[in-house]
Design a protein around this motif. Sequence first.
Motif, short mmCIF file in Angstrom:
data_model
loop_
_atom_site.label_atom_id
_atom_site.label_comp_id
_atom_site.label_asym_id
_atom_site.label_seq_id
_atom_site.Cartn_x
_atom_site.Cartn_y
_atom_site.Cartn_z
N LYS A 269 0.86 -1.19 0.00
CA LYS A 269 0.00 0.00 0.00
C LYS A 269 0.89 1.23 0.00
O LYS A 269 1.90 1.27 0.70
CB LYS A 269 -0.91 0.04 1.22
CG LYS A 269 -1.99 -0.99 1.18
CD LYS A 269 -2.98 -0.75 2.27
CE LYS A 269 -4.10 -1.78 2.16
NZ LYS A 269 -5.20 -1.44 3.02
N THR A 270 0.50 2.20 -0.80
CA THR A 270 1.26 3.44 -0.85
C THR A 270 0.71 4.42 0.16
O THR A 270 -0.49 4.66 0.21
CB THR A 270 1.19 4.05 -2.26
OG1 THR A 270 1.71 3.12 -3.19
CG2 THR A 270 1.98 5.34 -2.34
N ASN B 296 4.33 -2.10 10.28
CA ASN B 296 4.00 -2.71 8.99
C ASN B 296 2.51 -2.80 8.73
O ASN B 296 2.07 -3.57 7.90
CB ASN B 296 4.64 -4.10 8.88
CG ASN B 296 4.20 -5.00 10.01
OD1 ASN B 296 3.37 -4.62 10.81
ND2 ASN B 296 4.77 -6.17 10.06
N SER B 297 1.75 -1.99 9.45
CA SER B 297 0.33 -1.94 9.14
C SER B 297 -0.15 -0.50 9.23
O SER B 297 0.39 0.29 10.00
CB SER B 297 -0.49 -2.82 10.09
OG SER B 297 -0.68 -2.17 11.32
N ILE B 298 -1.13 -0.20 8.43
CA ILE B 298 -1.68 1.16 8.41
C ILE B 298 -2.26 1.50 9.78
O ILE B 298 -2.09 2.62 10.27
CB ILE B 298 -2.77 1.27 7.32
CG1 ILE B 298 -2.21 0.88 5.95
CG2 ILE B 298 -3.38 2.66 7.30
CD1 ILE B 298 -1.08 1.73 5.47
N ARG B 299 -2.89 0.56 10.42
CA ARG B 299 -3.48 0.81 11.74
C ARG B 299 -2.42 1.23 12.75
O ARG B 299 -2.59 2.19 13.50
CB ARG B 299 -4.22 -0.44 12.24
CG ARG B 299 -4.90 -0.24 13.60
CD ARG B 299 -5.48 -1.54 14.13
NE ARG B 299 -4.51 -2.61 14.30
CZ ARG B 299 -3.64 -2.71 15.33
NH1 ARG B 299 -3.64 -1.81 16.27
NH2 ARG B 299 -2.80 -3.71 15.39
N LEU B 300 -1.29 0.53 12.77
CA LEU B 300 -0.22 0.88 13.70
C LEU B 300 0.37 2.26 13.41
O LEU B 300 0.69 3.01 14.33
CB LEU B 300 0.89 -0.17 13.66
CG LEU B 300 0.53 -1.54 14.22
CD1 LEU B 300 1.67 -2.52 13.97
CD2 LEU B 300 0.22 -1.44 15.69
N ILE B 301 0.48 2.57 12.16
CA ILE B 301 1.00 3.88 11.79
C ILE B 301 0.05 4.97 12.24
O ILE B 301 0.47 5.98 12.81
CB ILE B 301 1.25 3.95 10.27
CG1 ILE B 301 2.41 3.03 9.91
CG2 ILE B 301 1.53 5.39 9.83
CD1 ILE B 301 2.59 2.82 8.45
#
Length: 71
Positions: free
Chosen positions: A23-24, A53-58
């Motif tokens: 995913k960008t 490595n996950s959008i949620r964590l970011i």
Amino acid sequence: MNIDKLKNNNPDLKIRELIINNKTIKIIYFESLCTSSDINDFILRPITNNKLNSIRLIKEMLPSSNIVELK
């Protein structure tokens, strides 16, 4: 909305891209308000150092609520 077109009309608008799990992620900011060093120190480095490595964590890690997910 095409973000890249906005950049052509706003030389101060900066776009940084990351690819995480195919995913960008685009980090968009105005250089007059936030320097590239700030983006590196407070956004990019924590993401890479913590191996997020996950959008949620970011989203949970970022110090701002100015996150917009475009699909």
